[in-house]
Each structure stands twice: as C-alpha cells, then as structure tokens.
Design a protein around this motif. Structure first.
Motif, PDB file in Angstrom:
ATOM      1  N   ILE A 112       0.877  -1.178   0.000  1.00  0.00           N
ATOM      2  CA  ILE A 112       0.000   0.000   0.000  1.00  0.00           C
ATOM      3  C   ILE A 112       0.912   1.225   0.000  1.00  0.00           C
ATOM      4  O   ILE A 112       1.724   1.397   0.914  1.00  0.00           O
ATOM      5  N   GLN A 113       0.802   2.043  -1.037  1.00  0.00           N
ATOM      6  CA  GLN A 113       1.587   3.282  -1.060  1.00  0.00           C
ATOM      7  C   GLN A 113       0.695   4.434  -0.633  1.00  0.00           C
ATOM      8  O   GLN A 113      -0.397   4.615  -1.164  1.00  0.00           O
ATOM      9  N   LEU A 114       1.170   5.194   0.358  1.00  0.00           N
ATOM     10  CA  LEU A 114       0.422   6.349   0.842  1.00  0.00           C
ATOM     11  C   LEU A 114       1.017   7.617   0.249  1.00  0.00           C
ATOM     12  O   LEU A 114       2.243   7.793   0.258  1.00  0.00           O
ATOM     13  N   VAL A 115       0.157   8.474  -0.294  1.00  0.00           N
ATOM     14  CA  VAL A 115       0.601   9.779  -0.784  1.00  0.00           C
ATOM     15  C   VAL A 115      -0.253  10.871  -0.144  1.00  0.00           C
ATOM     16  O   VAL A 115      -1.407  10.638   0.209  1.00  0.00           O
ATOM     17  N   ASP A 116       0.322  12.038   0.010  1.00  0.00           N
ATOM     18  CA  ASP A 116      -0.321  13.166   0.697  1.00  0.00           C
ATOM     19  C   ASP A 116      -1.254  13.902  -0.265  1.00  0.00           C
ATOM     20  O   ASP A 116      -0.814  14.454  -1.274  1.00  0.00           O
ATOM     21  N   GLY A 117      -2.551  13.902   0.061  1.00  0.00           N
ATOM     22  CA  GLY A 117      -3.549  14.523  -0.804  1.00  0.00           C
ATOM     23  C   GLY A 117      -3.422  16.031  -0.942  1.00  0.00           C
ATOM     24  O   GLY A 117      -3.996  16.635  -1.840  1.00  0.00           O
ATOM     25  N   MET A 146      -6.962  13.753   3.521  1.00  0.00           N
ATOM     26  CA  MET A 146      -8.059  14.269   2.696  1.00  0.00           C
ATOM     27  C   MET A 146      -8.954  15.236   3.460  1.00  0.00           C
ATOM     28  O   MET A 146      -9.720  15.982   2.855  1.00  0.00           O
ATOM     29  N   ASP A 147      -8.847  15.247   4.792  1.00  0.00           N
ATOM     30  CA  ASP A 147      -9.625  16.212   5.580  1.00  0.00           C
ATOM     31  C   ASP A 147      -9.131  17.635   5.342  1.00  0.00           C
ATOM     32  O   ASP A 147      -9.841  18.597   5.631  1.00  0.00           O
ATOM     33  N   TYR A 148      -7.895  17.780   4.817  1.00  0.00           N
ATOM     34  CA  TYR A 148      -7.340  19.108   4.529  1.00  0.00           C
ATOM     35  C   TYR A 148      -7.675  19.570   3.107  1.00  0.00           C
ATOM     36  O   TYR A 148      -7.370  20.687   2.728  1.00  0.00           O
ATOM     37  N   SER A 152     -14.787  20.223  -2.661  1.00  0.00           N
ATOM     38  CA  SER A 152     -14.948  20.453  -4.103  1.00  0.00           C
ATOM     39  C   SER A 152     -13.765  19.918  -4.909  1.00  0.00           C
ATOM     40  O   SER A 152     -13.862  19.699  -6.111  1.00  0.00           O
ATOM     41  N   LYS A 153     -12.634  19.702  -4.236  1.00  0.00           N
ATOM     42  CA  LYS A 153     -11.433  19.244  -4.958  1.00  0.00           C
ATOM     43  C   LYS A 153     -11.109  17.773  -4.709  1.00  0.00           C
ATOM     44  O   LYS A 153     -10.171  17.230  -5.295  1.00  0.00           O
ATOM     45  N   THR A 154     -11.881  17.121  -3.846  1.00  0.00           N
ATOM     46  CA  THR A 154     -11.588  15.731  -3.485  1.00  0.00           C
ATOM     47  C   THR A 154     -11.482  14.828  -4.714  1.00  0.00           C
ATOM     48  O   THR A 154     -10.516  14.089  -4.874  1.00  0.00           O
ATOM     49  N   LEU A 155     -12.477  14.894  -5.572  1.00  0.00           N
ATOM     50  CA  LEU A 155     -12.518  14.024  -6.750  1.00  0.00           C
ATOM     51  C   LEU A 155     -11.329  14.287  -7.677  1.00  0.00           C
ATOM     52  O   LEU A 155     -10.722  13.347  -8.191  1.00  0.00           O
ATOM     53  N   ASN A 156     -10.996  15.569  -7.846  1.00  0.00           N
ATOM     54  CA  ASN A 156      -9.855  15.916  -8.702  1.00  0.00           C
ATOM     55  C   ASN A 156      -8.559  15.324  -8.192  1.00  0.00           C
ATOM     56  O   ASN A 156      -7.725  14.843  -8.967  1.00  0.00           O
ATOM     57  N   VAL A 157      -8.378  15.388  -6.872  1.00  0.00           N
ATOM     58  CA  VAL A 157      -7.151  14.846  -6.256  1.00  0.00           C
ATOM     59  C   VAL A 157      -7.056  13.346  -6.533  1.00  0.00           C
ATOM     60  O   VAL A 157      -6.018  12.842  -6.962  1.00  0.00           O
ATOM     61  N   ILE A 158      -8.155  12.626  -6.303  1.00  0.00           N
ATOM     62  CA  ILE A 158      -8.176  11.171  -6.526  1.00  0.00           C
ATOM     63  C   ILE A 158      -7.920  10.847  -7.994  1.00  0.00           C
ATOM     64  O   ILE A 158      -7.114   9.982  -8.333  1.00  0.00           O
ATOM     65  N   LYS A 159      -8.607  11.567  -8.894  1.00  0.00           N
ATOM     66  CA  LYS A 159      -8.459  11.333 -10.346  1.00  0.00           C
ATOM     67  C   LYS A 159      -7.019  11.576 -10.789  1.00  0.00           C
ATOM     68  O   LYS A 159      -6.486  10.846 -11.628  1.00  0.00           O
ATOM     69  N   ASN A 160      -6.397  12.597 -10.226  1.00  0.00           N
ATOM     70  CA  ASN A 160      -5.031  12.925 -10.589  1.00  0.00           C
ATOM     71  C   ASN A 160      -4.065  11.789 -10.202  1.00  0.00           C
ATOM     72  O   ASN A 160      -3.196  11.394 -10.972  1.00  0.00           O
ATOM     73  N   VAL A 168      -5.960   0.879  -8.180  1.00  0.00           N
ATOM     74  CA  VAL A 168      -6.954   1.308  -7.192  1.00  0.00           C
ATOM     75  C   VAL A 168      -6.381   2.455  -6.358  1.00  0.00           C
ATOM     76  O   VAL A 168      -5.259   2.378  -5.866  1.00  0.00           O
ATOM     77  N   VAL A 169      -7.174   3.524  -6.217  1.00  0.00           N
ATOM     78  CA  VAL A 169      -6.785   4.679  -5.393  1.00  0.00           C
ATOM     79  C   VAL A 169      -7.937   4.970  -4.437  1.00  0.00           C
ATOM     80  O   VAL A 169      -9.073   5.181  -4.871  1.00  0.00           O
ATOM     81  N   LEU A 170      -7.643   4.972  -3.137  1.00  0.00           N
ATOM     82  CA  LEU A 170      -8.681   5.199  -2.126  1.00  0.00           C
ATOM     83  C   LEU A 170      -8.297   6.369  -1.222  1.00  0.00           C
ATOM     84  O   LEU A 170      -7.141   6.478  -0.817  1.00  0.00           O
ATOM     85  N   PRO A 171      -9.253   7.241  -0.899  1.00  0.00           N
ATOM     86  CA  PRO A 171      -8.963   8.348   0.014  1.00  0.00           C
ATOM     87  C   PRO A 171      -8.993   7.900   1.469  1.00  0.00           C
ATOM     88  O   PRO A 171      -9.605   6.890   1.802  1.00  0.00           O
ATOM     89  N   PHE A 172      -8.315   8.672   2.322  1.00  0.00           N
ATOM     90  CA  PHE A 172      -8.333   8.405   3.767  1.00  0.00           C
ATOM     91  C   PHE A 172      -8.263   9.716   4.532  1.00  0.00           C
ATOM     92  O   PHE A 172      -7.547  10.638   4.154  1.00  0.00           O
TER      93      PHE A 172
END
Length: 195
Positions: A112-117, A146-148, A152-160, A168-172
């Motif tokens: 599992i690779q974690l990246v900073d949203g 992702m709480d930061y 309105s930008k959540t989806l864009n961050v995930i798509k990027n 698979v990319v999942l928010p946390f």
C-alpha cells in the motif's frame, strides 16, 4: 456489514526479514514518505490514537512494525522514505533490509503506497512506484490527509493520482472515519475479486 473500525494490536518490531513474525495472515506493508501519515492511517483504522506512535519528527520509524487487525490481516509500517537525517551507511542498511523484506516475504499480499492529498505526487513517490513496478509487485494507493482538501477538490485529487499511478486509489482521513469502510472492503477482499 459496514466496518468503520477494527480491533488492532501491535505485534512486534523487526529490523530485517529473518526477524519478521511467522503467521499466515495476509500482510500489507505501508510505503510512504516520512510525514505522509502512516501511523495516523493505522490509528484511524483501529480507532486508537496511540496504537502506532505518531511524531512531528520525520524519519522516526526505523524498524518494520507489525499490527494485527482482528486476526484478519496484518499492516506492516515501514520506515518512511525521503528523509535523510541519518548516516549514509544507516540508509543503505535499511534499504538493503527493506528490499529483502519486500521481495522475499511470502506473507505479503499487496503493498500500500500512501501519498499526501494536499500536495502533488513527489519525486521519491514516483521513484518508489517505479521500483515496485520493476519487480511487478501488487500495489494500491491510499491518499492521506483528505480532511485538509476542500470537498470540491476531493474528486480531482483522486483522479489525478489515478491518472499518474493507475490501479486502485482510495482516500483516507484521520479526522473522521468516512473512508474506512471502503479501505477495509478492499483489503479484506483483495485478490478475491480484483486479481
């Protein structure tokens, strides 16, 4: 059944492969930069603020720390990359031990690779991903903090992240548990539906 949290316990720390615990549970090592929030990820899934030690000082984790989640799966917290306040010799030793662990540990189900949203994917995130891809290891991505990110930008961050990493990319979010259910679902069903 919606799972928001799971009982978890710290099992053991190991410096190298030969010290890792023997068991048959699926194992998911956590890869990520030193301050990406790996400890907060473990604590958030366990609903236990102090299970994995969080620190404001990057690079605190220098061992592989194993956490047993309800005897269903294991998370292995690895030393963060991209932080070099240790000697070159120590860095090289960790790298050797970690490569041996990641390539030879039979219990590993997926990395599992974690990246900073909050930020663009960093150079050493890409380097880590290239290494994983070169060895054709299974991996999926968790986007932390992702709480930061404004809703309105959540989806864009995930798509990027999906566009750049694929798979698979999942928010946390460590602040609330709104993403936990999907994360547990993916971990518990890994390989059963999506090989």
């Amino acid at each position: 059944m919606a799972i928001k949290y799971m009982q978890a316990k710290f099992l053991i720390s190991a410096e190298k492969l030969s010290q890792c615990p023997e068991y048959t549970l699926p194992e998911f090592p956590l890869l990520g930069r030193s301050n990406v929030g790996k400890s907060s990820f473990i604590n958030g899934l366990a609903n236990h603020k102090k299970l994995a030690k969080t620190s404001n000082t990057p690079g605190k984790t220098r061992l592989i720390n194993f956490f047993d989640f309800s005897n269903k799966f294991m998370l292995a917290d690895l030393p963060g990359y991209g932080y070099a306040k240790v000697s070159k010799e120590a860095q090289n030793r960790w790298q050797k031990y970690l490569e041996e662990y990641l390539l030879e540990r039979k219990q590993i189900t997926s990395l599992i690779q974690l990246v900073d949203g909050r930020h663009d994917i960093q150079k050493n995130d890409f380097q880590m991903r290239e290494w994983v891809t070169a060895y054709d290891l299974p991996i999926f991505t968790i986007v932390t903090k992702m709480d930061y990110v404004p809703k309105s930008k959540t989806l864009n961050v995930i798509k990027n992240v999906e566009k750049q990493f694929g798979g698979v990319v999942l928010p946390f979010s460590a602040i609330d548990n709104r993403y936990n259910e999907k994360i547990f679902d993916h971990i518990l069903n890994f390989g059963k539906e999506d090989v």
